[in-house]
Motif scaffolding. Structure first.
Motif, PDB file in Angstrom:
ATOM      1  N   GLU A 142      29.870  28.754  41.302  1.00 24.76           N
ATOM      2  CA  GLU A 142      30.299  30.128  41.596  1.00 24.76           C
ATOM      3  C   GLU A 142      31.483  30.132  42.559  1.00 24.76           C
ATOM      4  N   PHE A 143      31.410  29.238  43.561  1.00 31.16           N
ATOM      5  CA  PHE A 143      32.469  29.193  44.580  1.00 31.16           C
ATOM      6  C   PHE A 143      33.802  28.801  43.939  1.00 31.16           C
ATOM      7  N   LEU A 146      35.185  31.858  41.846  1.00 27.30           N
ATOM      8  CA  LEU A 146      35.743  32.919  42.700  1.00 27.30           C
ATOM      9  C   LEU A 146      37.030  32.475  43.383  1.00 27.30           C
ATOM     10  N   ALA A 166      21.122  26.465  34.260  1.00 31.47           N
ATOM     11  CA  ALA A 166      22.215  26.464  35.232  1.00 31.47           C
ATOM     12  C   ALA A 166      23.371  27.324  34.725  1.00 31.47           C
ATOM     13  N   LYS A 169      22.348  30.909  35.159  1.00 38.35           N
ATOM     14  CA  LYS A 169      22.437  31.275  36.577  1.00 38.35           C
ATOM     15  C   LYS A 169      23.867  31.614  36.958  1.00 38.35           C
ATOM     16  N   ARG A 172      24.906  34.929  35.475  1.00 40.94           N
ATOM     17  CA  ARG A 172      24.225  36.022  36.184  1.00 40.94           C
ATOM     18  C   ARG A 172      24.870  36.279  37.553  1.00 40.94           C
ATOM     19  N   ASN A 173      25.190  35.186  38.260  1.00 41.14           N
ATOM     20  CA  ASN A 173      25.742  35.350  39.607  1.00 41.14           C
ATOM     21  C   ASN A 173      27.167  35.899  39.604  1.00 41.14           C
ATOM     22  N   TYR A 177      30.689  40.278  40.053  1.00 46.31           N
ATOM     23  CA  TYR A 177      32.075  40.183  40.517  1.00 46.31           C
ATOM     24  C   TYR A 177      33.064  40.480  39.378  1.00 46.31           C
TER      25      TYR A 177
END
Lengths: 343, 343
Positions: A142-143, A146, A166, A169, A172-173, A177
């Motif tokens: 995710e990091f 972004l 994974a 996930k 979803r995360n 954003y």
């Protein structure tokens, strides 16, 4: 007293400020410190290897501020319910050696690794890069997404992981954003047509996550997962046909993808691209590789960024880490003062 | 969560248990770990030197437990109202890399240094040693005196420091323990007739605190202060006429008194004396020198001792150092859970 940011505080601060704003701010701190690269006291990290994983200390220093990070890497941890990587770090005043700031760095390392990747991609990826393939959807994913959107203008994300949960996930995360990820059917499917390829898998092995045939002209490879001896992700043939950029060669030659190559394999130091002393990408067809292993200067930047960001806020608490008797030669007096008077 | 013993807690625990009892207990832990010396992963400490002083990281590990200490050494600190040495340390579980115990180690390092000196003297000083000369009455002095009385049967203490206030402080602090110190008029006056000589001064210089003519047959020299490059206390002629015992030769040859000697200057490793693999003192006339620089295994012992001692007591608190999401691959989820829902 030193200021301490624990996990709960780091999480609350990150949620309050927003992860994208943190990544953008952190990239600016990283760029400042990479431009000042020769001003840092640098040493390869000190690693203690066992069959379970590795525990490392990563120190660095300027003439004013010392920093170190404690970090582990245990690839078998997730299967046992633990984080692969956990960390904490500290800043100290070089003038008297006293600690000034401590923080959890499990979360902060995730931010700084992604911010460093994005900083490198700004220098090395084609300016018109819009799509990124991500192989490995673990804690770092995710990091990375972004950071690349915030700093690099990447808007399309294709992802692959051998663990479907994974991938789910990650999807979803990122949805909140406004990022829609495309789940690929294989690594080859994932990278097809991508401008940037990020490899971020955790196995401690000489793995070939990416073969040379999958990397076409003009691609930037952001190689994250090959970060300790015996742990690589790239087919050596990719390195041969690419220009390879690294953080600190004495460490990367031991830990990075280039551990597979001869000791004199040519690399360019990232800081020199930032200062203009060395070229980054020189043509649209060139293949570039950022062979990222993570270096102490990046942790220094991250600690400095959080220290500055939380100063004067409610985030963080003072901890009692330095014994400071009124007479500096009377350390024992601290105990004497706490002992009931003797007959 | 990891348990944390801050300065106030360490002071209260030390006052409650009593410094002599701590020193005796710590010596037992040190002896156990020195006997297991080959079982430790050992490396010279990683030092960052500046004109102000030095900041060091001291890691070591067994197959079960990893330890490190952060420690500074700034000789000019006392003149500016700071401690010369401050420190903190940590234990971690080798199996998953998670920190388990953190503690201030400014006070604890003072205990462990004195306990190590006393452990060495039990092996190296004449069994009938009763008087100790102490040159240097700074932060370490009380701990040395109490350790040598508790473990070595030393009852007479002659002290010398160029700072009269430091001598007075030592006399005042030891009086409640029934120890009467004799303030000497000079270093030569101090060491006259002593069975054991402890040198513990702080100047970062090639100093000659003790000349060879002052060290007679049968004396044991406990050399504490020469502990980093460019910082020694002994006339090299003392080393030539003595048998020299060290902790970890690769570190001591850089940092200890023997940095003044050729690289192949013969030394005996202290752990081998403990296990019986090497002789300690072999005659009443022999001059022995413990060239102490402090090694990571001693900090491991000290942390282990305090961890065990405070377990189940009110001393120490839990701190939130490890980010532990329910799904170990979902580190980002920690932030997401703390962010208000987006539209």
């Amino acid at each position: 007293m030193a200021r301490f940011v624990d996990v709960r505080t780091m999480v609350e601060w990150a949620a309050s400020r927003g992860p994208e704003d943190i990544l953008v701010g952190l990239i600016a701190y990283l760029e400042e410190d990479f431009r000042d690269w020769p001003g840092f006291d640098k040493t390869p990290r000190v690693a203690s290897h066992t069959s379970f994983g590795v525990i490392e200390l990563m120190p660095t220093s300027t003439s004013e501020t010392y920093a170190f990070k404690y970090v582990n890497g245990h690839p078998s941890n997730p299967a046992r319910g633990y984080q692969t990587v956990t960390a904490f770090g500290m800043l100290a005043d070089v003038h008297n050696g006293y600690p000034t700031f401590l923080a959890e760095m499990t979360l902060l390392t995730a931010f700084r690794t992604a911010a460093t990747s994005a900083m490198a991609a700004k220098l090395l990826a084609r300016p018109d890069s819009r799509t990124m393939a991500m192989i490995g959807c673990g804690s770092q994913a995710e990091f990375q997404a972004l950071a690349f959107r915030a700093a690099g203008g990447v808007t399309g994300f294709r992802v692959w992981d051998t663990d479907p949960a994974a991938m789910a996930k990650l999807e979803r995360n990122l949805a909140p954003y406004g990022i829609t990820v495309v789940q690929a059917a294989s690594a080859a499917d994932c990278v097809a047509g991508a401008d940037i390829i990020t490899t971020c898998t955790a196995d401690k092995a000489y793995a070939t996550i990416l073969t040379a045939g999958l990397v076409g002209p003009g691609v930037h490879v952001n190689a994250i997962g090959g970060d300790c001896p015996g742990k690589t992700e790239l087919d050596p043939a990719i390195l041969t046909k690419a220009d390879v950029f690294v953080e600190f060669p004495p460490q990367t030659r031991i830990e990075g993808e280039i551990q597979q190559m001869p000791d004199d394999f040519p690399v360019t130091e990232l800081w020199q691209v930032l200062t203009g002393e060395a070229p980054g990408r020189t043509s649209p067809e060139q293949i570039t590789v950022f062979d990222s292993v993570g270096f102490a200067v990046e942790d220094y930047s991250a600690l400095r960024f959080v220290r500055d960001a939380v100063e004067g806020t409610e985030f963080g608490e003072e901890i009692d880490l330095i014994a400071a008797p009124a007479d500096p030669k009377d350390l024992f007096g601290l105990i004497a003062a706490a002992v009931p008077a003797r007959a």
